[in-house]
Design a protein around this motif. Structure first.
Motif, PDB file in Angstrom:
ATOM      1  N   ASP A 230      19.019 -11.315   8.654  1.00  0.00           N
ATOM      2  CA  ASP A 230      18.986 -10.143   7.765  1.00  0.00           C
ATOM      3  C   ASP A 230      17.575  -9.637   7.454  1.00  0.00           C
ATOM      4  O   ASP A 230      17.380  -8.897   6.499  1.00  0.00           O
ATOM      5  CB  ASP A 230      19.707 -10.474   6.448  1.00  0.00           C
ATOM      6  N   THR A 231      16.584 -10.028   8.261  1.00  0.00           N
ATOM      7  CA  THR A 231      15.205  -9.622   7.949  1.00  0.00           C
ATOM      8  C   THR A 231      14.901  -8.234   8.520  1.00  0.00           C
ATOM      9  O   THR A 231      15.646  -7.715   9.365  1.00  0.00           O
ATOM     10  CB  THR A 231      14.194 -10.614   8.570  1.00  0.00           C
ATOM     11  N   ASP A 232      13.768  -7.674   8.088  1.00  0.00           N
ATOM     12  CA  ASP A 232      13.346  -6.381   8.653  1.00  0.00           C
ATOM     13  C   ASP A 232      13.127  -6.508  10.165  1.00  0.00           C
ATOM     14  O   ASP A 232      13.432  -5.588  10.925  1.00  0.00           O
ATOM     15  CB  ASP A 232      12.040  -5.909   7.991  1.00  0.00           C
TER      16      ASP A 232
ATOM     17  N   CYS B  10      26.183   5.405  19.196  1.00  0.00           N
ATOM     18  CA  CYS B  10      26.881   4.444  18.330  1.00  0.00           C
ATOM     19  C   CYS B  10      26.601   4.665  16.854  1.00  0.00           C
ATOM     20  O   CYS B  10      25.711   5.418  16.476  1.00  0.00           O
ATOM     21  CB  CYS B  10      26.477   3.026  18.708  1.00  0.00           C
ATOM     22  N   LYS B  11      27.404   3.977  16.051  1.00  0.00           N
ATOM     23  CA  LYS B  11      27.095   3.822  14.635  1.00  0.00           C
ATOM     24  C   LYS B  11      27.217   2.333  14.314  1.00  0.00           C
ATOM     25  O   LYS B  11      27.833   1.579  15.087  1.00  0.00           O
ATOM     26  CB  LYS B  11      28.041   4.636  13.775  1.00  0.00           C
ATOM     27  N   VAL B  12      26.630   1.923  13.193  1.00  0.00           N
ATOM     28  CA  VAL B  12      26.655   0.501  12.841  1.00  0.00           C
ATOM     29  C   VAL B  12      27.288   0.331  11.460  1.00  0.00           C
ATOM     30  O   VAL B  12      26.971   1.070  10.524  1.00  0.00           O
ATOM     31  CB  VAL B  12      25.219  -0.087  12.818  1.00  0.00           C
ATOM     32  N   ASN B  13      28.204  -0.614  11.365  1.00  0.00           N
ATOM     33  CA  ASN B  13      28.756  -0.994  10.063  1.00  0.00           C
ATOM     34  C   ASN B  13      28.182  -2.345   9.661  1.00  0.00           C
ATOM     35  O   ASN B  13      28.361  -3.337  10.376  1.00  0.00           O
ATOM     36  CB  ASN B  13      30.285  -1.114  10.134  1.00  0.00           C
ATOM     37  N   LEU B  14      27.481  -2.355   8.541  1.00  0.00           N
ATOM     38  CA  LEU B  14      26.900  -3.608   8.040  1.00  0.00           C
ATOM     39  C   LEU B  14      27.877  -4.244   7.055  1.00  0.00           C
ATOM     40  O   LEU B  14      28.432  -3.564   6.192  1.00  0.00           O
ATOM     41  CB  LEU B  14      25.586  -3.317   7.325  1.00  0.00           C
ATOM     42  N   ILE B  15      28.077  -5.543   7.210  1.00  0.00           N
ATOM     43  CA  ILE B  15      28.998  -6.264   6.323  1.00  0.00           C
ATOM     44  C   ILE B  15      28.235  -7.445   5.741  1.00  0.00           C
ATOM     45  O   ILE B  15      27.853  -8.351   6.486  1.00  0.00           O
ATOM     46  CB  ILE B  15      30.225  -6.822   7.094  1.00  0.00           C
ATOM     47  N   ALA B  16      27.972  -7.411   4.437  1.00  0.00           N
ATOM     48  CA  ALA B  16      27.350  -8.595   3.817  1.00  0.00           C
ATOM     49  C   ALA B  16      28.391  -9.706   3.846  1.00  0.00           C
ATOM     50  O   ALA B  16      29.568  -9.459   3.566  1.00  0.00           O
ATOM     51  CB  ALA B  16      26.927  -8.273   2.396  1.00  0.00           C
ATOM     52  N   LEU B  17      27.965 -10.910   4.197  1.00  0.00           N
ATOM     53  CA  LEU B  17      28.912 -12.019   4.373  1.00  0.00           C
ATOM     54  C   LEU B  17      29.904 -12.120   3.213  1.00  0.00           C
ATOM     55  O   LEU B  17      29.516 -12.125   2.045  1.00  0.00           O
ATOM     56  CB  LEU B  17      28.149 -13.342   4.453  1.00  0.00           C
TER      57      LEU B  17
ATOM     58  N   GLY C 134      21.399 -10.399  -0.961  1.00  0.00           N
ATOM     59  CA  GLY C 134      21.518  -9.509  -2.119  1.00  0.00           C
ATOM     60  C   GLY C 134      21.617  -8.060  -1.663  1.00  0.00           C
ATOM     61  O   GLY C 134      21.244  -7.723  -0.528  1.00  0.00           O
ATOM     62  N   PRO C 135      22.083  -7.188  -2.580  1.00  0.00           N
ATOM     63  CA  PRO C 135      22.289  -5.784  -2.209  1.00  0.00           C
ATOM     64  C   PRO C 135      21.009  -5.082  -1.771  1.00  0.00           C
ATOM     65  O   PRO C 135      21.041  -4.217  -0.883  1.00  0.00           O
ATOM     66  CB  PRO C 135      22.851  -5.143  -3.484  1.00  0.00           C
ATOM     67  N   GLU C 136      19.844  -5.479  -2.352  1.00  0.00           N
ATOM     68  CA  GLU C 136      18.593  -4.782  -1.981  1.00  0.00           C
ATOM     69  C   GLU C 136      18.200  -5.114  -0.540  1.00  0.00           C
ATOM     70  O   GLU C 136      17.674  -4.286   0.191  1.00  0.00           O
ATOM     71  CB  GLU C 136      17.458  -5.062  -2.985  1.00  0.00           C
ATOM     72  N   ARG C 137      18.513  -6.354  -0.076  1.00  0.00           N
ATOM     73  CA  ARG C 137      18.225  -6.728   1.319  1.00  0.00           C
ATOM     74  C   ARG C 137      19.124  -5.925   2.278  1.00  0.00           C
ATOM     75  O   ARG C 137      18.690  -5.423   3.303  1.00  0.00           O
ATOM     76  CB  ARG C 137      18.488  -8.255   1.476  1.00  0.00           C
ATOM     77  N   VAL C 138      20.378  -5.790   1.876  1.00  0.00           N
ATOM     78  CA  VAL C 138      21.333  -5.055   2.712  1.00  0.00           C
ATOM     79  C   VAL C 138      20.887  -3.595   2.836  1.00  0.00           C
ATOM     80  O   VAL C 138      20.876  -3.014   3.925  1.00  0.00           O
ATOM     81  CB  VAL C 138      22.767  -5.142   2.106  1.00  0.00           C
ATOM     82  N   THR C 139      20.445  -3.018   1.721  1.00  0.00           N
ATOM     83  CA  THR C 139      20.001  -1.615   1.739  1.00  0.00           C
ATOM     84  C   THR C 139      18.734  -1.459   2.571  1.00  0.00           C
ATOM     85  O   THR C 139      18.576  -0.463   3.291  1.00  0.00           O
ATOM     86  CB  THR C 139      19.733  -1.128   0.296  1.00  0.00           C
ATOM     87  N   ALA C 140      17.824  -2.433   2.468  1.00  0.00           N
ATOM     88  CA  ALA C 140      16.578  -2.344   3.249  1.00  0.00           C
ATOM     89  C   ALA C 140      16.893  -2.411   4.755  1.00  0.00           C
ATOM     90  O   ALA C 140      16.304  -1.691   5.560  1.00  0.00           O
ATOM     91  CB  ALA C 140      15.645  -3.486   2.852  1.00  0.00           C
ATOM     92  N   PHE C 141      17.827  -3.277   5.118  1.00  0.00           N
ATOM     93  CA  PHE C 141      18.244  -3.412   6.523  1.00  0.00           C
ATOM     94  C   PHE C 141      18.845  -2.086   7.000  1.00  0.00           C
ATOM     95  O   PHE C 141      18.508  -1.573   8.072  1.00  0.00           O
ATOM     96  CB  PHE C 141      19.289  -4.539   6.618  1.00  0.00           C
TER      97      PHE C 141
END
Ligand code: SAH
Ligand code: SF4
Length: 351
Positions: free
Chosen positions: A266-268, A283-290, A302-309
């Protein structure tokens, strides 16, 4: 007894005794899929001797509702009983502009992804086309969706790897999409796969096919091998090559799903690698936090990591964060493992 649901017109014709006109098969087909009757007695234009003949060897084959769990967010998880005493899960998710039905294609799954609860079940068996389409029939009926048919959206993202059961999955898709039958548009059906390369070519060649979603879940070959052992056989570079060559229809984009695991993928730097991997794919990408669960050795970022990704991906293609649905009833992605304890179960519907 043979179940009728799951049979196409050609199958139904084989049930007719010699001398019966072929249009009888069409009458049964219409009753099953267009009018969605529950019993053969509800087909008034069927002559009684033919009905009795059919009743002696066939059943309609609707799935049995063993349990139904209600989430605070409106999601409902269903445990549906099969003829051989096994059961399978399906999930109804109401949304503003559509209603999504998440259905299973196998009982359990043999693919063994390390973040997925279904993997802990192993494979019990493949589902038949009737059991796959039957989940849509049951959930749409139970939630009154046929009156607003155009809102129905089907995702084959429940238990199982659909491409390990492709013949039955495609037969179910043809039944679901038939304008003379259940009439769900192929634009509104999506199949998600862990990436079985030869089978992706097979789905590409089929005339009626769902949209394709591929579970990427890693930014390097090594990382994907750790998380998804299937990568040892089907390498990431080959998978992406197959995706690049996939014949998309004019209205279609390929979807990639990416489960974010805290401190693992989940890093930059991971996000930048994903951008490079997916270059030149429409394509499009769907991100799913575990979505966590007992026995899953990962944590949710955390939500801020997901948003940064997401922000890094968004510079190159559409990237969405999939909101978890039904977490409180173990209905969210990767959580389907017939969990029962501590849940709010709805009473059975009046019979
Ligand atoms: N077997 C198919 C479809 C079912 S899984 C596949 O793997 O694609 C549907 C999606 O849920 C996949 O994208 C998968 O990566 C994701 N998933 C599995 N376990 C998860 C978990 N614990 N949390 C979030 N998503 C998960
Ligand atoms: Fe099977 Fe999909 Fe779970 Fe992997 S993520 S174990 S392929 S259901």
């Amino acid at each position: 007894m043979q179940p009728l649901i799951g049979m196409d017109l050609a199958d139904l014709r084989t049930l007719l005794p010699p001398g019966e006109p072929a249009f009888r098969a069409q009458q049964i087909y219409d009753a099953l899929y267009s009018r969605r009757v529950r019993t053969l007695a509800e087909i008034p234009n069927l002559p009684r001797p033919l009905r009795q003949h059919l009743e002696s060897s066939c059943i309609p084959g609707h799935l049995r509702q063993d349990a139904r769990y209600q989430s605070a967010d409106g999601t409902r998880r269903y445990l549906l009983g099969l003829a051989d005493s096994k059961s399978v899960e399906a999930v109804f998710m109401p949304e503003d502009s559509r209603d999504t039905l998440c259905i299973s294609t196998q009982v359990g799954c043999p693919v063994d992804c390390k973040f997925c609860l279904t993997a802990l079940m192993g494979l019990e068996r493949n589902l038949t086309a009737g059991e796959i389409a039957g989940q849509v029939l049951h959930l749409a009926g139970d939630n009154g969706l046929w009156a607003h048919q155009k809102r129905i959206n089907v995702v084959m993202m429940g238990q199982g790897e659909p491409l390990l059961n492709l013949d039955q999955v495609l037969k179910a898709t043809r039944l679901l999409c038939d304008p003379q039958g259940l009439n769900v548009s192929p634009r509104r059906i999506t199949l998600s796969t862990s990436g079985l390369i030869p089978k992706i070519a097979e789905i590409a060649a089929s005339e009626v096919r769902p949209r394709l979603a591929v579970s990427l879940n890693a930014s390097t070959e090594e990382q994907r091998r750790e998380l998804m052992p299937v990568t040892r056989k089907y390498h990431l570079a080959d998978l992406l090559e197959t995706c690049r060559a996939y014949p998309l229809r004019s209205w279609e984009k390929l979807t990639f799903e990416y489960v974010l695991l805290k401190g693992v993928n989940d890093t930059d730097a991971d996000a930048r690698r994903v951008v490079r991997l997916l270059a030149r794919i429409n394509c499009k990408v769907n991100l799913i936090a575990l979505n966590p669960g007992p026995g899953i050795p990962f944590e949710t970022p955390g939500p801020e990591r997901v948003t940064a990704f997401q922000a890094i991906l968004r510079n190159s293609f559409p990237a969405f964060i999939r909101r978890p649905r039904g977490l409180d009833i173990f209905a969210a992605c990767g959580q389907l493992k017939r969990m029962e304890s501590g849940l709010v179960e709805l009473p059975p519907p009046p019979s």
